[in-house]
Motif scaffolding. Structure first.
Motif: not given
Length: 63
Positions: A42-43, A36-38, A45-56, A22-29
């Protein structure tokens, strides 16, 4: 945007980072023109943490 690369990114988000579909779907919309901005959507809208953002971004750099 390269749809194959987007699909691989979505698979990474879902399988490796356990981001809910559901979070991915929101970001896709709300996706920007650049893959590279995708992750920023996610970040923003608060759907990923900063650590996850770095991993992405690390994944995008090597994918």
């Amino acid at each position: 945007m390269n749809s194959k690369r987007l699909q691989r990114l979505i698979r990474f988000l879902r399988d490796d980072l356990a981001i809910p579909s559901t979070s991915i779907d929101l970001a896709v919309r709300h996706q920007p023109d650049s893959l590279n901005l995708f992750p920023m959507v996610l970040w923003q809208y608060g759907l990923v943490t900063k650590k996850q953002l770095e991993q992405i971004f690390d994944w995008l750099e090597t994918a």
